[in-house]
Design a protein around this motif. Structure first.
Motif, PDB file in Angstrom:
ATOM      1  N   CYS A   1       3.321  21.043   9.419  1.00 19.59           N
ATOM      2  CA  CYS A   1       4.020  19.808   9.083  1.00 19.59           C
ATOM      3  C   CYS A   1       5.524  20.048   9.189  1.00 19.59           C
ATOM      4  O   CYS A   1       5.962  21.183   9.370  1.00 19.59           O
ATOM      5  N   CYS A   2       6.302  18.979   9.074  1.00 16.84           N
ATOM      6  CA  CYS A   2       7.750  19.099   9.167  1.00 16.84           C
ATOM      7  C   CYS A   2       8.390  17.992   8.338  1.00 16.84           C
ATOM      8  O   CYS A   2       8.235  16.808   8.656  1.00 16.84           O
ATOM      9  N   GLN A   3       9.107  18.359   7.275  1.00 14.41           N
ATOM     10  CA  GLN A   3       9.689  17.335   6.410  1.00 14.41           C
ATOM     11  C   GLN A   3      10.785  16.532   7.104  1.00 14.41           C
ATOM     12  O   GLN A   3      11.089  15.417   6.692  1.00 14.41           O
ATOM     13  N   ASP A   4      11.387  17.057   8.172  1.00  9.54           N
ATOM     14  CA  ASP A   4      12.423  16.297   8.877  1.00  9.54           C
ATOM     15  C   ASP A   4      11.877  14.982   9.435  1.00  9.54           C
ATOM     16  O   ASP A   4      12.591  13.985   9.503  1.00  9.54           O
ATOM     17  N   LEU A   5      10.605  14.996   9.840  1.00 11.21           N
ATOM     18  CA  LEU A   5       9.996  13.769  10.349  1.00 11.21           C
ATOM     19  C   LEU A   5       9.875  12.720   9.244  1.00 11.21           C
ATOM     20  O   LEU A   5      10.009  11.523   9.487  1.00 11.21           O
ATOM     21  N   VAL A   6       9.615  13.181   8.019  1.00 17.17           N
ATOM     22  CA  VAL A   6       9.525  12.266   6.883  1.00 17.17           C
ATOM     23  C   VAL A   6      10.898  11.672   6.590  1.00 17.17           C
ATOM     24  O   VAL A   6      11.039  10.475   6.342  1.00 17.17           O
ATOM     25  N   LYS A   7      11.916  12.500   6.617  1.00 16.21           N
ATOM     26  CA  LYS A   7      13.274  12.019   6.369  1.00 16.21           C
ATOM     27  C   LYS A   7      13.645  10.921   7.355  1.00 16.21           C
ATOM     28  O   LYS A   7      14.208   9.890   6.992  1.00 16.21           O
TER      29      LYS A   7
ATOM     30  N   GLU B   1      -3.402  14.745   3.005  1.00 16.43           N
ATOM     31  CA  GLU B   1      -2.695  13.467   3.023  1.00 16.43           C
ATOM     32  C   GLU B   1      -1.223  13.563   3.388  1.00 16.43           C
ATOM     33  O   GLU B   1      -0.545  12.541   3.474  1.00 16.43           O
ATOM     34  N   ILE B   2      -0.712  14.762   3.637  1.00 19.36           N
ATOM     35  CA  ILE B   2       0.731  14.941   3.779  1.00 19.36           C
ATOM     36  C   ILE B   2       1.330  14.142   4.937  1.00 19.36           C
ATOM     37  O   ILE B   2       2.490  13.740   4.892  1.00 19.36           O
ATOM     38  N   ALA B   3       0.543  13.876   5.964  1.00 15.94           N
ATOM     39  CA  ALA B   3       1.069  13.122   7.104  1.00 15.94           C
ATOM     40  C   ALA B   3       0.980  11.607   6.899  1.00 15.94           C
ATOM     41  O   ALA B   3       1.512  10.847   7.707  1.00 15.94           O
ATOM     42  N   GLY B   4       0.330  11.175   5.814  1.00 19.35           N
ATOM     43  CA  GLY B   4       0.126   9.746   5.597  1.00 19.35           C
ATOM     44  C   GLY B   4       1.333   9.065   4.969  1.00 19.35           C
ATOM     45  O   GLY B   4       2.068   9.654   4.181  1.00 19.35           O
ATOM     46  N   GLN B   5       1.512   7.812   5.310  1.00 16.08           N
ATOM     47  CA  GLN B   5       2.668   7.061   4.833  1.00 16.08           C
ATOM     48  C   GLN B   5       2.652   6.897   3.314  1.00 16.08           C
ATOM     49  O   GLN B   5       3.691   6.983   2.656  1.00 16.08           O
ATOM     50  N   LYS B   6       1.467   6.676   2.724  1.00 14.87           N
ATOM     51  CA  LYS B   6       1.372   6.503   1.268  1.00 14.87           C
ATOM     52  C   LYS B   6       1.811   7.775   0.550  1.00 14.87           C
ATOM     53  O   LYS B   6       2.607   7.730  -0.389  1.00 14.87           O
ATOM     54  N   PHE B   7       1.289   8.909   0.998  1.00 12.54           N
ATOM     55  CA  PHE B   7       1.678  10.183   0.382  1.00 12.54           C
ATOM     56  C   PHE B   7       3.178  10.405   0.511  1.00 12.54           C
ATOM     57  O   PHE B   7       3.861  10.791  -0.447  1.00 12.54           O
ATOM     58  N   GLN B   8       3.717  10.162   1.693  1.00  5.92           N
ATOM     59  CA  GLN B   8       5.136  10.404   1.927  1.00  5.92           C
ATOM     60  C   GLN B   8       6.009   9.480   1.087  1.00  5.92           C
ATOM     61  O   GLN B   8       7.031   9.909   0.535  1.00  5.92           O
ATOM     62  N   ALA B   9       5.611   8.218   0.951  1.00  3.73           N
ATOM     63  CA  ALA B   9       6.382   7.282   0.130  1.00  3.73           C
ATOM     64  C   ALA B   9       6.354   7.702  -1.340  1.00  3.73           C
ATOM     65  O   ALA B   9       7.390   7.666  -2.028  1.00  3.73           O
ATOM     66  N   GLU B  10       5.186   8.107  -1.835  1.00  2.00           N
ATOM     67  CA  GLU B  10       5.089   8.558  -3.229  1.00  2.00           C
ATOM     68  C   GLU B  10       5.916   9.823  -3.454  1.00  2.00           C
ATOM     69  O   GLU B  10       6.549   9.983  -4.502  1.00  2.00           O
ATOM     70  N   THR B  11       5.932  10.694  -2.466  1.00  2.00           N
ATOM     71  CA  THR B  11       6.718  11.927  -2.586  1.00  2.00           C
ATOM     72  C   THR B  11       8.208  11.627  -2.539  1.00  2.00           C
ATOM     73  O   THR B  11       9.004  12.251  -3.253  1.00  2.00           O
ATOM     74  N   MET B  12       8.605  10.671  -1.706  1.00  2.00           N
ATOM     75  CA  MET B  12      10.006  10.249  -1.689  1.00  2.00           C
ATOM     76  C   MET B  12      10.423   9.673  -3.046  1.00  2.00           C
ATOM     77  O   MET B  12      11.539   9.917  -3.520  1.00  2.00           O
ATOM     78  N   ASN B  13       9.529   8.922  -3.693  1.00  2.00           N
ATOM     79  CA  ASN B  13       9.832   8.394  -5.022  1.00  2.00           C
ATOM     80  C   ASN B  13      10.016   9.527  -6.037  1.00  2.00           C
ATOM     81  O   ASN B  13      10.917   9.480  -6.880  1.00  2.00           O
ATOM     82  N   LEU B  14       9.158  10.544  -5.944  1.00  2.00           N
ATOM     83  CA  LEU B  14       9.290  11.707  -6.820  1.00  2.00           C
ATOM     84  C   LEU B  14      10.606  12.431  -6.534  1.00  2.00           C
ATOM     85  O   LEU B  14      11.315  12.852  -7.460  1.00  2.00           O
ATOM     86  N   GLN B  15      10.952  12.550  -5.275  1.00  2.00           N
ATOM     87  CA  GLN B  15      12.217  13.178  -4.890  1.00  2.00           C
ATOM     88  C   GLN B  15      13.395  12.404  -5.472  1.00  2.00           C
ATOM     89  O   GLN B  15      14.361  12.999  -5.966  1.00  2.00           O
ATOM     90  N   SER B  16      13.333  11.082  -5.432  1.00  2.00           N
ATOM     91  CA  SER B  16      14.418  10.263  -5.975  1.00  2.00           C
ATOM     92  C   SER B  16      14.558  10.468  -7.480  1.00  2.00           C
ATOM     93  O   SER B  16      15.676  10.548  -8.002  1.00  2.00           O
ATOM     94  N   ARG B  17      13.429  10.561  -8.193  1.00  2.00           N
ATOM     95  CA  ARG B  17      13.485  10.818  -9.634  1.00  2.00           C
ATOM     96  C   ARG B  17      14.092  12.189  -9.909  1.00  2.00           C
ATOM     97  O   ARG B  17      14.875  12.353 -10.848  1.00  2.00           O
ATOM     98  N   TYR B  18      13.728  13.168  -9.077  1.00  2.00           N
ATOM     99  CA  TYR B  18      14.300  14.505  -9.255  1.00  2.00           C
ATOM    100  C   TYR B  18      15.806  14.486  -9.033  1.00  2.00           C
ATOM    101  O   TYR B  18      16.577  15.008  -9.838  1.00  2.00           O
TER     102      TYR B  18
END
Length: 200
Positions: A17-23, A55-72
């Protein structure tokens, strides 16, 4: 990460996987200030490894992880403490081993041993690495479970291996490889945050 599978017998890459694609997907390619997705993804993996891998490549997982990142990012607390507060039942408060010079030997020993050379039979840990002491910019995850080792890097993917000899070979290459190793990427220091652990 595939190269390491060829170099160390017994290392199995289960997904890349690659987090840059999520960004880029959520923030756009022009966003330059971005911090904490790797921490959020690592925390989710420590709590639920199989679902995270699936689920790491899925949009739902990535959106939820972005929300967690924002809280952090908004919390302004240390990453290891944030994960302990976010997942108190699953992880609990961390035991921190910090400010080590990044070498293969140091990283391996701080992962494998709790203290006084007591090996861990079970442990969930976040590794923070950085270019300076006390300036950590990337998070990795390790799970130890009775001689089985699982590793996650949001920039690379997931892998597993069995036995300390194979794990040592993996760590050695992951740190020192002249093409892709952590030292080659400019990292010089690390801390280990250990959760929910049991010594042997």
């Amino acid at each position: 990460m595939k190269k390491i599978e060829q170099e160390v017998k017994g290392v199995y890459i289960t997904k890349e996987c690659c987090q840059d694609l999520v960004k880029q997907r959520f923030s756009g390619p022009l966003i330059t200030k971005y911090y904490g997705y790797c921490l959020a993804a690592t925390g989710r993996w420590l709590v639920n490894p199989k679902d995270t891998e699936n689920e790491i490549a899925g949009q739902k997982f990535q959106a939820e992880t972005m929300n967690l990142q924002s809280r952090y990012e908004a919390s302004r607390i240390d990453g290891d403490t944030f994960l302990g507060k976010e997942y108190p039942r699953e992880l609990g408060l961390p035991v921190r081993k910090a400010n080590y010079q990044l070498t293969s030997e140091n990283l391996y020993n701080q992962i494998i041993y709790l203290k006084d050379n007591i090996p861990l039979t079970q442990g969930y840990m976040m590794l923070c690495i950085g270019e300076k002491p006390n300036k950590f910019t990337h998070a990795l995850g390790v799970i130890i479970n009775d001689g089985n080792y699982y590793f996650f890097d949001a920039n690379e993917g997931f892998c597993s291996m069995k036995g300390t000899e194979t794990f040592w070979g993996f760590i050695y290459h992951y740190v020192t490889n002249l093409d892709y190793g952590l030292l080659k990427q400019g990292y010089t220091h690390f801390l280990v945050a250990l959760y929910n652990h049991q010594p042997s």
